[in-house]
Design an enzyme around this catalytic site. Structure first.
Site, short mmCIF file in Angstrom:
data_model
loop_
_atom_site.label_atom_id
_atom_site.label_comp_id
_atom_site.label_asym_id
_atom_site.label_seq_id
_atom_site.Cartn_x
_atom_site.Cartn_y
_atom_site.Cartn_z
N ALA A 65 -15.33 -13.86 6.36
CA ALA A 65 -15.59 -14.60 7.60
C ALA A 65 -15.88 -16.06 7.23
O ALA A 65 -16.33 -16.35 6.12
CB ALA A 65 -16.79 -13.98 8.31
N GLU A 111 -12.82 -6.09 4.68
CA GLU A 111 -13.00 -5.25 5.87
C GLU A 111 -11.76 -5.27 6.76
O GLU A 111 -11.39 -4.24 7.33
CB GLU A 111 -14.24 -5.72 6.64
CG GLU A 111 -15.53 -5.47 5.83
CD GLU A 111 -16.73 -6.20 6.40
OE1 GLU A 111 -16.67 -7.45 6.53
OE2 GLU A 111 -17.72 -5.55 6.73
N GLU A 131 -21.42 -10.25 0.94
CA GLU A 131 -22.33 -10.78 1.97
C GLU A 131 -23.77 -10.88 1.48
O GLU A 131 -24.49 -11.81 1.82
CB GLU A 131 -22.27 -9.92 3.24
CG GLU A 131 -20.96 -10.01 4.02
CD GLU A 131 -19.90 -9.02 3.55
OE1 GLU A 131 -20.03 -8.41 2.46
OE2 GLU A 131 -18.90 -8.85 4.29
N1 CAA Z 1 -15.63 -19.31 4.60
C1 CAA Z 1 -15.37 -20.65 4.71
N2 CAA Z 1 -14.78 -21.36 3.72
C2 CAA Z 1 -14.44 -20.70 2.60
C3 CAA Z 1 -14.68 -19.32 2.43
C4 CAA Z 1 -15.30 -18.61 3.50
N3 CAA Z 1 -15.55 -17.29 3.46
N4 CAA Z 1 -14.25 -18.97 1.20
C5 CAA Z 1 -13.75 -20.06 0.63
N5 CAA Z 1 -13.86 -21.13 1.46
C6 CAA Z 1 -13.42 -22.50 1.24
C7 CAA Z 1 -14.36 -23.21 0.27
O1 CAA Z 1 -15.50 -23.71 0.95
C8 CAA Z 1 -13.44 -24.30 -0.24
O2 CAA Z 1 -13.36 -25.32 0.71
P1 CAA Z 1 -13.39 -26.88 0.21
O3 CAA Z 1 -12.14 -27.03 -0.62
O4 CAA Z 1 -13.35 -27.63 1.49
O5 CAA Z 1 -14.64 -27.02 -0.61
C9 CAA Z 1 -12.08 -23.63 -0.28
O6 CAA Z 1 -12.17 -22.50 0.57
C10 CAA Z 1 -11.73 -23.10 -1.67
O7 CAA Z 1 -12.79 -22.30 -2.11
P2 CAA Z 1 -13.52 -22.50 -3.52
O8 CAA Z 1 -13.49 -23.91 -3.94
O9 CAA Z 1 -14.86 -21.83 -3.42
O10 CAA Z 1 -12.53 -21.65 -4.45
P3 CAA Z 1 -12.87 -20.92 -5.83
O11 CAA Z 1 -11.55 -20.48 -6.35
O12 CAA Z 1 -13.77 -21.72 -6.67
O13 CAA Z 1 -13.72 -19.61 -5.38
C11 CAA Z 1 -14.20 -17.67 -4.02
C12 CAA Z 1 -13.13 -18.62 -4.60
C13 CAA Z 1 -14.88 -16.91 -5.18
C14 CAA Z 1 -13.49 -16.67 -3.13
C15 CAA Z 1 -15.26 -18.47 -3.25
O14 CAA Z 1 -14.58 -19.34 -2.35
C16 CAA Z 1 -16.20 -17.64 -2.44
O15 CAA Z 1 -17.13 -17.06 -2.99
N6 CAA Z 1 -15.99 -17.57 -1.10
C17 CAA Z 1 -16.89 -16.90 -0.20
C18 CAA Z 1 -16.75 -15.38 -0.29
C19 CAA Z 1 -17.75 -14.72 0.63
O16 CAA Z 1 -18.94 -14.78 0.47
N7 CAA Z 1 -17.22 -13.99 1.66
C20 CAA Z 1 -18.04 -13.29 2.61
C21 CAA Z 1 -18.21 -14.09 3.86
S1 CAA Z 1 -19.37 -13.39 4.99
C22 CAA Z 1 -18.53 -12.18 5.81
O17 CAA Z 1 -17.35 -11.95 5.59
C23 CAA Z 1 -19.33 -11.41 6.84
C24 CAA Z 1 -18.66 -10.22 7.43
O18 CAA Z 1 -18.71 -9.13 6.94
C25 CAA Z 1 -18.00 -10.36 8.69
#
Ligand code: CAA
Length: 257
Positions: A65, A111, A131
């Site tokens: 998300a 999911e 999460e």
């Molecule tokens: N939401 C918003 N933006 C996101 C995102 C997310 N879930 N995942 C990645 N991005 C964005 C980053 O902020 C980044 O944007 P900028 O270039 O503007 O900084 C861009 O995508 C690229 O991401 P990274 O620079 O972080 O890329 P990376 O290769 O270094 O890392 C990753 C990749 C490990 C997937 C890392 O991006 C990450 O940990 N993302 C979040 C994963 C996460 O926690 N997901 C769960 C979300 S909560 C949820 O989903 C709730 C639910 O059950 C409904």
């Protein structure tokens, strides 16, 4: 229909939906949910479509998300909006939906893949429910569909540690149906979808419904449901065609009725 967060195309009887927010690793927001729902409903209503594929790009199916969108929301808002309900369109789709996953399928991305009927993964796919690492919990089915797919021990491990799971562990655990090289993912999944779409559509719908019933009923009720649906296939032209073609040693030609 105009879409901004997904790309939609058809390949014969297969509908293909690509999540398309590459700058944020296909982070899932409400606009994308709405578009996905509309595209799925359109394919579901189209008699020329027999199976649907949802995919991302080579780096991400979806990294969850949209955290930036959610960060400042409060309880009143998410409860008031009943946030997440917008994703239920996937569950309501009657035709088979295959998730073709390369790269990250995290949080809501994992999911979303689990809402589909089956998952095919590229060997670079990374699944997980991270999460917990950002102060929240799965909200799109992670604590419910994951235990049904991989069992309690692994679901607890994945949800409580938030670690990433590679494609091979995901396949061993029963989350993923097949693992393929990344460069073959799209072709393999489209071939699989085309094969399904070539079978009798009402039979395919019945099979999907019956398998899903296994998760919602006792064994006795599920077996009865299956038997009645099986009986129901004998009312279809395609059952006559399929069985006659076998007896006559020719290829069947299904008319989806
Ligand atoms: N939401 C918003 N933006 C996101 C995102 C997310 N879930 N995942 C990645 N991005 C964005 C980053 O902020 C980044 O944007 P900028 O270039 O503007 O900084 C861009 O995508 C690229 O991401 P990274 O620079 O972080 O890329 P990376 O290769 O270094 O890392 C990753 C990749 C490990 C997937 C890392 O991006 C990450 O940990 N993302 C979040 C994963 C996460 O926690 N997901 C769960 C979300 S909560 C949820 O989903 C709730 C639910 O059950 C409904």
């Amino acid at each position: 229909m105009t879409y901004h967060n997904i790309l939609v195309e058809t390949r014969d009887r297969v509908g293909l939906i690509r999540l398309n927010r590459p700058k944020v690793l296909n982070a899932l927001n409400e606009a994308l949910a709405g578009e996905l729902g509309r595209a799925l409903a359109a394919f579901d209503a189209d008699p020329g479509i027999g199976a649907i594929v949802i995919t991302g790009n080579e780096k991400a199916f979806a990294a969850g998300a949209d955290i930036a969108a959610m960060a400042e929301w409060d309880y009143q808002k998410v409860y008031g909006d009943n946030y997440i309900t917008s994703w239920e369109s996937v569950k309501h789709t009657r035709k088979p939906v295959i998730a073709a996953v390369a790269g990250y399928a995290l949080g809501g991305g994992c999911e979303l893949a689990m809402m589909c009927d089956l998952i095919v993964a590229a060997d670079n796919a990374k699944f997980g429910q991270p999460e917990v690492t950002i102060g929240t919990m799965p909200g799109m089915g992670g604590t419910q569909r994951l235990p049904r797919a991989v069992g309690k021990a692994k679901a607890m491990d994945w949800c409580l540690t938030g670690r990433m799971i590679d494609a091979f562990e995901a396949e061993r655990s029963g989350l993923v149906a097949r693992v393929v090289p990344p460069e073959k993912l799209e072709d393999e999944v489209l071939a699989m979808a085309a094969r399904i779409a070539g079978f009798s559509l009402p039979v395919v719908l019945k099979i999907k419904e019956a398998v899903n019933r296994a998760y919602e009923s006792s064994l006795a009720e599920g077996l009865l449901f299956e038997r009645r649906e099986f009986h129901g296939t004998f009312g279809l032209d395609d059952q006559k065609e399929g069985m006659r073609a076998f007896v006559e040693k020719r290829k069947s030609s299904f008319r989806h009725r």
